[in-house]
Design a protein around this motif. Structure first.
Motif, short mmCIF file in Angstrom:
data_model
loop_
_atom_site.label_atom_id
_atom_site.label_comp_id
_atom_site.label_asym_id
_atom_site.label_seq_id
_atom_site.Cartn_x
_atom_site.Cartn_y
_atom_site.Cartn_z
N ALA A 24 0.84 -1.19 0.00
CA ALA A 24 0.00 0.00 0.00
C ALA A 24 0.88 1.25 0.00
O ALA A 24 1.95 1.27 0.60
N LEU A 25 0.42 2.29 -0.67
CA LEU A 25 1.19 3.53 -0.80
C LEU A 25 0.58 4.61 0.10
O LEU A 25 -0.60 4.92 0.00
N MET A 26 1.42 5.16 0.99
CA MET A 26 0.96 6.16 1.95
C MET A 26 1.85 7.40 1.86
O MET A 26 2.89 7.49 2.51
N PRO A 27 1.46 8.39 1.07
CA PRO A 27 2.24 9.63 1.02
C PRO A 27 2.02 10.46 2.29
O PRO A 27 0.96 10.41 2.91
N TYR A 28 3.04 11.23 2.64
CA TYR A 28 2.97 12.14 3.78
C TYR A 28 2.58 13.54 3.29
O TYR A 28 3.09 14.02 2.28
N LEU A 29 1.71 14.18 4.04
CA LEU A 29 1.26 15.54 3.72
C LEU A 29 1.45 16.41 4.95
O LEU A 29 0.96 16.08 6.03
N MET A 30 2.16 17.52 4.79
CA MET A 30 2.26 18.49 5.88
C MET A 30 1.01 19.37 5.85
O MET A 30 0.83 20.16 4.93
N SER A 39 -2.69 22.65 0.82
CA SER A 39 -2.40 21.33 1.37
C SER A 39 -3.54 20.36 1.11
O SER A 39 -3.31 19.17 0.84
N LEU A 40 -4.77 20.84 1.14
CA LEU A 40 -5.90 19.99 0.79
C LEU A 40 -5.81 19.57 -0.67
O LEU A 40 -6.03 18.40 -1.01
N ALA A 41 -5.46 20.50 -1.56
CA ALA A 41 -5.31 20.17 -2.98
C ALA A 41 -4.21 19.14 -3.19
O ALA A 41 -4.33 18.24 -4.04
N ILE A 42 -3.13 19.25 -2.43
CA ILE A 42 -2.05 18.26 -2.52
C ILE A 42 -2.54 16.89 -2.08
O ILE A 42 -2.27 15.87 -2.72
N GLY A 43 -3.29 16.85 -0.99
CA GLY A 43 -3.85 15.59 -0.53
C GLY A 43 -4.80 14.97 -1.55
O GLY A 43 -4.79 13.75 -1.75
N ALA A 253 2.48 18.55 -9.49
CA ALA A 253 3.80 17.96 -9.30
C ALA A 253 3.74 16.69 -8.46
O ALA A 253 4.34 15.66 -8.81
N VAL A 254 3.01 16.74 -7.36
CA VAL A 254 2.96 15.56 -6.50
C VAL A 254 2.10 14.45 -7.11
O VAL A 254 2.39 13.27 -6.90
N ARG A 255 1.08 14.83 -7.86
CA ARG A 255 0.25 13.80 -8.50
C ARG A 255 1.10 12.95 -9.44
O ARG A 255 0.97 11.72 -9.47
N GLU A 256 1.99 13.58 -10.19
CA GLU A 256 2.86 12.86 -11.12
C GLU A 256 3.78 11.91 -10.36
O GLU A 256 3.97 10.75 -10.76
N LEU A 257 4.35 12.39 -9.26
CA LEU A 257 5.26 11.55 -8.48
C LEU A 257 4.54 10.37 -7.85
O LEU A 257 5.03 9.23 -7.86
N VAL A 258 3.38 10.64 -7.24
CA VAL A 258 2.63 9.57 -6.58
C VAL A 258 2.18 8.54 -7.61
O VAL A 258 2.20 7.33 -7.35
N SER A 259 1.77 8.99 -8.78
CA SER A 259 1.35 8.07 -9.83
C SER A 259 2.48 7.15 -10.23
O SER A 259 2.30 5.93 -10.42
#
Length: 266
Positions: A24-30, A39-43, A253-259
């Protein structure tokens, strides 16, 4: 069972079991970085990119477990006016899409009291809680309070955790067991430690919940290597926080990395 009726502990278990990935993939969000709305948009971008859970950090003035990238993000979040209440609201909104595990330092939990803090977590549909500076000897009461509310208290273990202590921590773990891949603070590393497989094997033998690994995972290749080493979950933090800090469009940017990381775990 609908996520509306599941407890937080059940949501976390379902996320690990149903990820469709090798881990399972769990990214960290500050939370609150660079501001609450972003930060909500990043999540949301994490969810869009294929995250299974999210670790939501509450900014704190003395974050002893955080490396320089996450420490700086927390400092900027506090300067922008982030509060516990504001971060919890971000968590509530993200919980509509995936389980949220809050990471908060002990002062923030002790301040309102365990019962009141637990009630806040329930009200915001937070599934789990990580308190990195709460030692094993002081966890019993908080574990009882959270368990009564269906919320997972997620402990941490390190490569240096002695066997007897590891057994005790693993027995009390709820949701998952957070296994630190290296000694030290969070941050990107050039490569994973060759001893990670042994660390994960020890951790898994101590508990009945999934074992997730974090600290130092920053590339799709490292995420895949962590799964190869036996991790049931992969936590990625500093790399994503740095990407958000450097980008004109943090969410994209983060969507691309998480994908890319999600693909690497399939």
């Amino acid at each position: 069972m609908s996520t509306e009726t599941q407890t937080g502990i059940e949501r976390i278990a379902a996320a690990f079991a149903g990820s469709g990935k090798r881990a399972a993939l769990m990214p960290y969000l500050m939370g609150g970085f660079p501001d609450l709305e972003t930060s909500l948009a990043i999540g949301e971008a994490y969810a869009d990119g294929g995250a299974d859970l999210v670790e939501l950090g509450v900014p704190f003035s003395d974050p002893l477990a955080d490396g320089p990238v996450i420490h700086e993000a927390g400092t900027r979040a506090l300067a922008a006016g982030a509060t516990v209440a504001g971060v919890l609201e971000v968590g509530r909104k993200l919980s509509e899409r995936l389980p949220v595990v809050l990471m908060a330092y002990a002062n923030l939990v002790y301040g309102p009291g365990f019962e009141a803090f637990g009630d806040q977590l329930v009200a915001h549909r937070i599934s789990g809680l990580i308190v990195p500076d709460l030692p094993l000897e002081e966890q019993a009461t908080l574990l009882e309070v959270l368990e009564a509310r269906g919320i997972a208290l997620v402990p941490l273990v390190a490569p240096t955790t002695p066997e007897e202590r590891l057994t005790r921590i693993g027995a009390g773990a709820r949701g998952f067991l957070y296994t630190v891949s290296v000694t030290g603070t969070t941050g990107e590393r050039a490569a994973l430690d060759d001893r990670l497989g042994g660390v994960l094997t020890r951790a898994a033998a101590s508990t009945d919940v999934p074992v997730a690994v974090g600290f130092g995972i920053g590339t799709p290749e490292q995420a895949r290597a962590a799964a190869d080493a036996g991790a049931a979950g992969v936590i990625v933090g500093s790399r994503l926080v740095r990407a958000a800090a450097e980008a004109s469009d943090p969410a994209a940017a983060v969507r691309e990395l998480v994908s890319a990381m999600s693909d690497a775990l399939r």
